[in-house]
Motif scaffolding. Structure first.
Motif, short mmCIF file in Angstrom:
data_model
loop_
_atom_site.label_atom_id
_atom_site.label_comp_id
_atom_site.label_asym_id
_atom_site.label_seq_id
_atom_site.Cartn_x
_atom_site.Cartn_y
_atom_site.Cartn_z
N GLU A 61 1.08 0.35 -12.09
CA GLU A 61 1.39 0.58 -10.67
C GLU A 61 1.15 -0.66 -9.82
O GLU A 61 1.63 -0.75 -8.70
CB GLU A 61 0.53 1.72 -10.11
N GLY A 88 -4.78 5.30 -11.72
CA GLY A 88 -3.37 5.49 -12.06
C GLY A 88 -3.20 5.46 -13.56
O GLY A 88 -4.17 5.28 -14.31
N LEU A 106 2.10 1.90 -3.31
CA LEU A 106 1.05 2.15 -4.29
C LEU A 106 0.47 3.56 -4.21
O LEU A 106 0.27 4.22 -5.23
CB LEU A 106 -0.08 1.13 -4.09
N VAL A 107 0.19 4.03 -2.98
CA VAL A 107 -0.49 5.32 -2.82
C VAL A 107 0.25 6.17 -1.79
O VAL A 107 1.11 5.68 -1.06
CB VAL A 107 -1.97 5.13 -2.38
N GLU A 108 -0.14 7.44 -1.72
CA GLU A 108 0.43 8.33 -0.72
C GLU A 108 -0.03 7.89 0.67
O GLU A 108 -1.16 7.42 0.84
CB GLU A 108 0.01 9.78 -0.97
N PHE A 144 -11.00 0.10 -10.32
CA PHE A 144 -9.62 0.41 -10.69
C PHE A 144 -9.60 0.87 -12.14
O PHE A 144 -10.24 0.26 -13.00
CB PHE A 144 -8.73 -0.83 -10.53
N LYS A 193 -2.08 -1.65 -9.09
CA LYS A 193 -3.29 -1.40 -8.32
C LYS A 193 -4.29 -2.54 -8.40
O LYS A 193 -4.98 -2.84 -7.42
CB LYS A 193 -3.95 -0.09 -8.76
N LEU A 240 0.83 -1.21 0.00
CA LEU A 240 0.00 0.00 0.00
C LEU A 240 0.86 1.26 0.00
O LEU A 240 0.56 2.23 -0.71
CB LEU A 240 -0.92 0.01 1.22
N ILE A 263 -9.62 3.70 -7.41
CA ILE A 263 -8.17 3.83 -7.29
C ILE A 263 -7.64 3.97 -8.71
O ILE A 263 -7.75 3.05 -9.53
CB ILE A 263 -7.55 2.63 -6.56
N THR A 287 -5.59 8.40 -5.98
CA THR A 287 -4.66 8.27 -7.10
C THR A 287 -3.37 7.61 -6.63
O THR A 287 -2.93 7.80 -5.49
CB THR A 287 -4.34 9.65 -7.71
N THR A 288 -2.77 6.83 -7.53
CA THR A 288 -1.57 6.07 -7.19
C THR A 288 -0.30 6.89 -7.42
O THR A 288 -0.31 7.90 -8.12
CB THR A 288 -1.49 4.79 -8.03
N LYS A 289 0.78 6.41 -6.82
CA LYS A 289 2.09 6.99 -7.08
C LYS A 289 2.61 6.50 -8.43
O LYS A 289 2.22 5.44 -8.91
CB LYS A 289 3.08 6.55 -6.01
#
Length: 460
Positions: free
Chosen positions: A200, A196, A165-167, A288, A202, A162, A194, A311-313
């Motif tokens: 990523e 991206g 994946l995300v902030e 997703f 996700k 996690l 979620i 939103t994903t990194k």
């Protein structure tokens, strides 16, 4: 049908069944009482049903069978019954199986199963949200494929996944939403996306969650749920629906999605070649994709207020993907379950109000603005102002909106959509719809109080 049974055969069906059962200790069918066979070698359907239910507890609600582990699939039930009666029937077996299933529906008819918001059914018993645990199973709509183990270690691999994946500020939102999915409730009135650009990882989240929710989860598409009248019935008794590749095309309608997300009563469910029934849907949507959910015609705030957007990194360029990551993380599912329970408890303590980061709030605003350019128009400078005591006609507002679109390379929406948005959000905007806005010559027109157009449509 076998005929001409000997007296010895007629008197010893139960003994034969007992012998068969003792020879097949791994046989999942526990019913081996053949007393339901009549003297002429036929099946007494009433006796069969009572004997079957005595060894295989089931209930039937609206044509759906439920057992101790949740929904009993008809095909599995057919196979079990076939294994029982094939010992005594050689012809017309399939038809007899269907007849017995219909008889079982009558024998086990139950008006409804209660929605249990105070407990979660797991493999090794029942976990109550007050912290108590019972090691005996109960009838349920669904049972999660995980044991409750209060001593389970912290799911380190899951938490690292996690964090990659995300902030970090968005992880509490995910924790609360996944916890929200554990109980059959729509009181949170949200769906989660979620998003991206791709790559990523996700969608792996969906595969991991599937291992925990098992038959209580369904993979489908949000578009199908809205537009296919039979798809909604497939969501009955499901806790979660995952769309792991959400389409970018705008939805033509959103009525069913909005209803399901906030549903606290029954709705009409249709199945092919069957009479529609009123059923309860408590499914939560986890989507997703590469872009947010949008609607072709629905630009209302009501559509967007139901959305949580994470939103994903961007993945690092040198990242090496582990093809066995899902299998590794699944070994932590007992710890993940405890982590989800923690999120659920926090959500309940906050009266179903989710923890939403400023980042997630910005994601939602961006999605609204990209789908509905009335919002950035109302936030723009030099075109309108909101001020108590001022007025503007609907025509004037729309003309200025079109001027803003022209100067900002935006495609104008219809006047009905623009003015409809203003009416639906009038309280939030601090304006009031009116049919008595003064215009030239002492006439009155439709418009709004509390808003003023700063320029004319011709730019003066």
């Amino acid at each position: 049908m076998k005929n001409n049974y000997s007296e010895q055969e007629k008197q010893s069906w139960t003994e034969i069944g007992t012998a068969l059962n003792s020879e097949n200790v791994d046989d999942p069918i526990t019913l081996r009482d053949y007393s339901w066979i009549t003297e002429d070698g036929k099946i007494d359907e009433v006796s069969f049903c009572k004997s079957f239910v005595a060894s295989n507890p089931i209930k039937c609600v609206n044509g759906i069978f439920y057992g101790m582990d949740g929904v009993v699939e008809i095909e599995n039930l057919r196979a079990d019954i076939y294994q029982l009666i094939c010992e005594v029937l050689t012809n017309g077996v399939a038809k007899k199986v269907d007849n017995l299933i219909e008889a079982l529906k009558l024998e086990t008819h139950t008006k409804e199963l209660p929605l249990e918001l105070d407990r979660i059914h797991v493999v090794n018993g029942v976990y109550y949200l007050n912290g108590n645990f019972e090691g005996e199973k109960q009838f349920c709509r669904n049972r999660l494929n995980v044991n409750y183990n209060p001593e389970a270690p912290k799911p380190e691999m899951w938490l690292k996944y996690l964090k990659d994946l995300v902030e970090e500020e968005d992880i509490p939102t995910i924790q609360e939403y996944l916890g929200y999915m554990l109980i059959p409730s729509n009181k949170g009135q949200k769906l989660m996306m979620i998003l991206g650009r791709g790559g990523e990882g996700k969608s792996r989240m969906g595969l991991i969650i599937k291992k925990i929710f098992s038959e209580a989860l369904n993979f489908s598409s949000i578009e199908k749920v809205e537009h296919n009248k039979f798809a909604r019935a497939d969501l009955e008794n499901k806790l979660v629906m995952i769309d792991d590749d959400m389409k970018m095309e705008a939805l033509k309608d959103t009525n069913y999605i909005k209803t399901i997300v906030t549903l606290e009563d029954e709705m009409d469910l249709e199945r092919k070649q069957k009479q529609s029934v009123q059923g309860k849907l408590f499914v939560r949507f986890l989507l997703f994709g590469n872009g947010s959910l949008s609607a072709l015609h629905d630009k209302s705030y009501g559509f967007y207020r139901r959305q949580l957007i994470i939103t994903t990194k961007k993945p690092p360029d040198d990242r090496v993907d582990d093809p066995y990551l899902v299998e590794k993380i699944v070994t932590e599912k007992e710890g993940i379950f405890l982590w989800m329970l923690e999120g659920l408890q926090r959500l309940l303590e906050n009266n179903y109000k989710f923890t939403i980061s400023d980042r997630a709030k910005g994601n939602l605003l961006e999605a609204m603005q990209s789908s509905n350019n009335v919002i950035p128009f109302l936030e723009s400078e030099g075109y309108i102002r909101f001020e108590k005591g001022t007025t503007a006609t609907s025509k004037a507002i729309y003309n200025v909106y079109c001027k803003w679109c022209e100067e900002n390379a935006e495609k104008p929406m219809s006047s009905k959509t623009v003015l409809g948005y203003l009416k639906q959000n009038s309280e939030e905007l601090g304006i009031e719809p009116s049919t008595n806005i003064p215009i030239d010559g002492g006439k009155k027109a439709r418009g709004f109080k509390g808003i003023f157009t700063k320029i004319r449509a011709d730019g003066t």
